[in-house]
Design an enzyme around this catalytic site. Structure first.
Site, PDB file in Angstrom:
ATOM      1  N   SER A  78       0.881  -1.171   0.000  1.00 50.76           N
ATOM      2  CA  SER A  78       0.000   0.000   0.000  1.00 50.76           C
ATOM      3  C   SER A  78       0.917   1.219   0.000  1.00 50.76           C
ATOM      4  CB  SER A  78      -0.866   0.009   1.263  1.00 50.76           C
ATOM      5  OG  SER A  78      -1.469   1.275   1.475  1.00 50.76           O
ATOM      6  N   TYR A 131      -2.477  -1.618  10.306  1.00 47.92           N
ATOM      7  CA  TYR A 131      -2.378  -1.732   8.855  1.00 47.92           C
ATOM      8  C   TYR A 131      -1.054  -1.153   8.363  1.00 47.92           C
ATOM      9  CZ  TYR A 131      -3.764  -1.189   3.921  1.00 47.92           C
ATOM     10  OH  TYR A 131      -3.831  -1.243   2.546  1.00 47.92           O
TER      11      TYR A 131
END
Length: 277
Positions: free
Chosen positions: A155, A168
């Site tokens: 990401s 995350y």
């Protein structure tokens, strides 16, 4: 790009069809990647967690390209056993040449309010799961003896933080460095390992599946819009191909220039809204 060979063409043994396993390929980036790799001649192992119907739709698209598809359910929060799905699919399809660690999950909870169970689940699915799946795939590739490719879908938050996404970001940052270590250690076996770091992509995870991204305005992104899952899949497919045969240990941002904004984005904010997830 095929490297030169001294073996006469008539005496070479035809290589079997390449096989890719794409985790979380029931929708979004995973589905787009599975279909793109199938269009390039690969048979595809498809994993899904909750959306069995979506996995079967992916399989239909793969088969429409004349390729084989094998499906398996897995829950990467159930480790270490869940990682065995990679070997199961490789066995069913005969081999594995490409692993795309795509399955993931996230949060939108302030750091001080995060429950242990949530932290554990995100870290397992987004970091430990890819670690163990990568081990299974690499061991199989080493036994096969003709190299391979692993792509870890991270990401932009592999590189930059986001409020409300502590586990995350920790997992994706860890996966980015894990990618680099894997690349160093597996290079001697002809196995290349890279990361792809998407920005905002129109997928079920962002509530934008099937959205026309060119009709959606994102003033804070230099290209002015979110990305399409097929744009991420195209980069993954490049990294899984011989066209990138000298590329390993890299992280490829697919973010419309988002990461390049850096402090400029913060200096132009007009409220404290960014402090809330």
């Amino acid at each position: 790009m095929d490297l030169p060979s001294d073996t006469p063409a008539a005496s070479r043994t035809p290589r079997p069809a390449r096989v890719a396993v794409v985790t979380g390929s029931d929708s979004g980036i995973g589905r787009a990647t599975a279909v793109r790799l199938a269009s390039q001649g690969m048979d595809i192992g498809i994993t899904w967690h909750t959306d069995e119907e979506g996995a079967h739709r992916t399989a239909e698209e793969v088969r429409a390209h004349g390729r084989r598809a094998a499906l398996a359910r897995t829950d990467l929060s159930r480790l270490p056993d869940a990682a065995g799905v990679v070997e199961d699919l490789a066995r069913e399809l005969g081999r594995i040449d490409v692993l795309v660690n795509n399955a993931g999950t996230g949060t939108a909870t302030p750091f001080v309010d995060m429950e242990y169970e949530t932290v554990r689940e995100v870290i397992d699915v987004d970091l430990i799961g890819p670690f163990l799946c990568g081990q299974v795939a690499a061991r199989r590739m080493i036994r096969q003896g003709d190299g391979g490719c692993i792509v870890n879908v991270t990401s932009v938050h592999e590189h930059q933080p986001r409020v409300g996404a502590a586990p995350y970001c920790a997992a994706k940052g860890g996966l980015g460095l894990l990618t680099q270590v894997m690349a160093l250690e597996l290079a001697e076996h002809g196995i290349r390992v890279n990361a792809v770091a998407p920005g905002e992509i129109a997928t079920p995870m962002t509530g934008q599946e099937d959205e026309d991204v060119r009709r959606t305005s994102r003033p804070g992104v230099p290209l002015g819009r979110p990305g399409d899952a097929r744009e991420v899949a195209a980069v993954i497919a490049f990294l899984a191909s011989e066209e990138s045969s000298y590329v390993t240990g890299a992280s490829w941002a697919v973010d419309g220039g988002m990461l390049r904004m850096g402090p400029q984005a913060g200096s132009h904010l007009e409220s404290d809204a960014w402090r809330r997830p």
